[in-house]
Scaffold this motif. Sequence first.
Motif, short mmCIF file in Angstrom:
data_model
loop_
_atom_site.label_atom_id
_atom_site.label_comp_id
_atom_site.label_asym_id
_atom_site.label_seq_id
_atom_site.Cartn_x
_atom_site.Cartn_y
_atom_site.Cartn_z
N ALA A 279 0.84 -1.20 0.00
CA ALA A 279 0.00 0.00 0.00
C ALA A 279 0.88 1.25 0.00
CB ALA A 279 -0.94 -0.01 1.19
N PHE A 280 1.95 1.22 0.76
CA PHE A 280 2.89 2.36 0.77
C PHE A 280 3.54 2.54 -0.60
CE2 PHE A 280 7.41 3.65 1.42
CZ PHE A 280 7.17 4.99 1.59
N LEU A 281 3.95 1.44 -1.23
CA LEU A 281 4.56 1.53 -2.56
C LEU A 281 3.57 2.10 -3.58
CD1 LEU A 281 6.53 -1.85 -2.74
CD2 LEU A 281 7.47 0.44 -2.37
N ILE A 282 2.31 1.71 -3.47
CA ILE A 282 1.28 2.24 -4.35
C ILE A 282 1.11 3.74 -4.12
CG2 ILE A 282 -1.22 2.24 -4.79
CD1 ILE A 282 -1.09 -0.84 -4.46
N LEU A 283 1.00 4.14 -2.87
CA LEU A 283 0.88 5.57 -2.56
C LEU A 283 2.08 6.35 -3.08
CD1 LEU A 283 -0.55 5.59 1.08
CD2 LEU A 283 -1.67 6.48 -0.97
N GLN A 284 3.25 5.77 -2.90
CA GLN A 284 4.48 6.43 -3.34
C GLN A 284 4.47 6.64 -4.86
OE1 GLN A 284 8.01 4.12 -2.45
NE2 GLN A 284 9.04 5.94 -1.70
N ARG A 285 4.09 5.61 -5.62
CA ARG A 285 4.07 5.72 -7.08
C ARG A 285 2.98 6.69 -7.54
NH1 ARG A 285 5.60 7.08 -11.46
NH2 ARG A 285 5.04 5.90 -13.31
N PHE B 88 1.71 9.21 -5.84
CA PHE B 88 2.13 10.57 -5.51
C PHE B 88 3.18 11.06 -6.49
CE2 PHE B 88 4.77 13.69 -3.24
CZ PHE B 88 3.80 14.65 -3.01
N GLN B 89 4.07 10.17 -6.88
CA GLN B 89 5.09 10.52 -7.87
C GLN B 89 4.42 10.98 -9.17
OE1 GLN B 89 7.46 7.23 -9.41
NE2 GLN B 89 9.31 8.40 -8.93
N LYS B 90 3.40 10.27 -9.61
CA LYS B 90 2.69 10.64 -10.83
C LYS B 90 2.09 12.04 -10.72
CE LYS B 90 1.15 5.99 -12.15
NZ LYS B 90 -0.05 5.16 -12.33
N VAL B 91 1.35 12.31 -9.62
CA VAL B 91 0.68 13.62 -9.50
C VAL B 91 1.70 14.74 -9.27
CG1 VAL B 91 -1.53 12.66 -8.77
CG2 VAL B 91 0.10 13.37 -7.04
N TRP B 92 2.79 14.43 -8.59
CA TRP B 92 3.82 15.44 -8.34
C TRP B 92 4.48 15.84 -9.66
CZ3 TRP B 92 9.16 15.92 -8.80
CH2 TRP B 92 9.75 16.98 -8.10
N PHE B 93 4.85 14.85 -10.47
CA PHE B 93 5.46 15.15 -11.77
C PHE B 93 4.49 15.89 -12.69
CE2 PHE B 93 8.71 11.74 -10.94
CZ PHE B 93 9.81 12.59 -11.05
N ARG B 94 3.24 15.48 -12.68
CA ARG B 94 2.24 16.13 -13.52
C ARG B 94 2.09 17.60 -13.12
NH1 ARG B 94 -2.21 12.92 -12.71
NH2 ARG B 94 -1.31 11.44 -14.15
N GLN B 95 2.10 17.88 -11.83
CA GLN B 95 1.96 19.25 -11.35
C GLN B 95 3.22 20.06 -11.64
OE1 GLN B 95 3.64 20.46 -8.27
NE2 GLN B 95 2.72 22.48 -8.41
N LYS B 96 4.37 19.44 -11.46
CA LYS B 96 5.64 20.14 -11.65
C LYS B 96 5.90 20.48 -13.11
CE LYS B 96 10.56 19.81 -10.57
NZ LYS B 96 10.75 21.14 -10.04
N TYR B 97 5.57 19.59 -14.02
CA TYR B 97 5.90 19.77 -15.43
C TYR B 97 4.70 20.11 -16.31
CZ TYR B 97 10.35 17.98 -13.92
OH TYR B 97 11.53 17.81 -13.25
N ALA B 98 3.58 20.47 -15.69
CA ALA B 98 2.39 20.83 -16.49
C ALA B 98 2.55 22.21 -17.09
CB ALA B 98 1.14 20.78 -15.62
#
Length: 116
Positions: A98-104, A106-116
């Motif tokens: 569950a932690f690995l899923i949350l981590q991945r 969050f990584q997706k939304v963080w990158f999307r927000q950072k590079y949008a």
Amino acid sequence: MLNFTDSNALLSESVASGLYQNLVVQLTKDFGLANIDIDLPFQVNPKNLKTILHQKIYRLMMERFTDYLNLLYIIDVPEKKVKSIQETDVVDISNQVAFLILQREFQKVWFRQKYA
């Protein structure tokens, strides 16, 4: 920034960075892509999100293992990280996954927000 030691730190960062709702949406989207129902209210608090996700992963591991593997594939959780989990109890393993899923996610939304 994206290296977290546990779910609580990750969820705290997602709230602080304003990405928590995006994380919930991303989880709902990816579970839907895997044809797995997950009941995540839009205003779910981080503690409940962690509990719901952990319980869902546990049930998938115990009852629908093929769907569990498909979910990991769709979310793109690295196989190496899953295989490196050292716990021997299914409850602990599902918590780590569950932690690995949350981590991945969050990584997706963080990158999307950072590079949008």
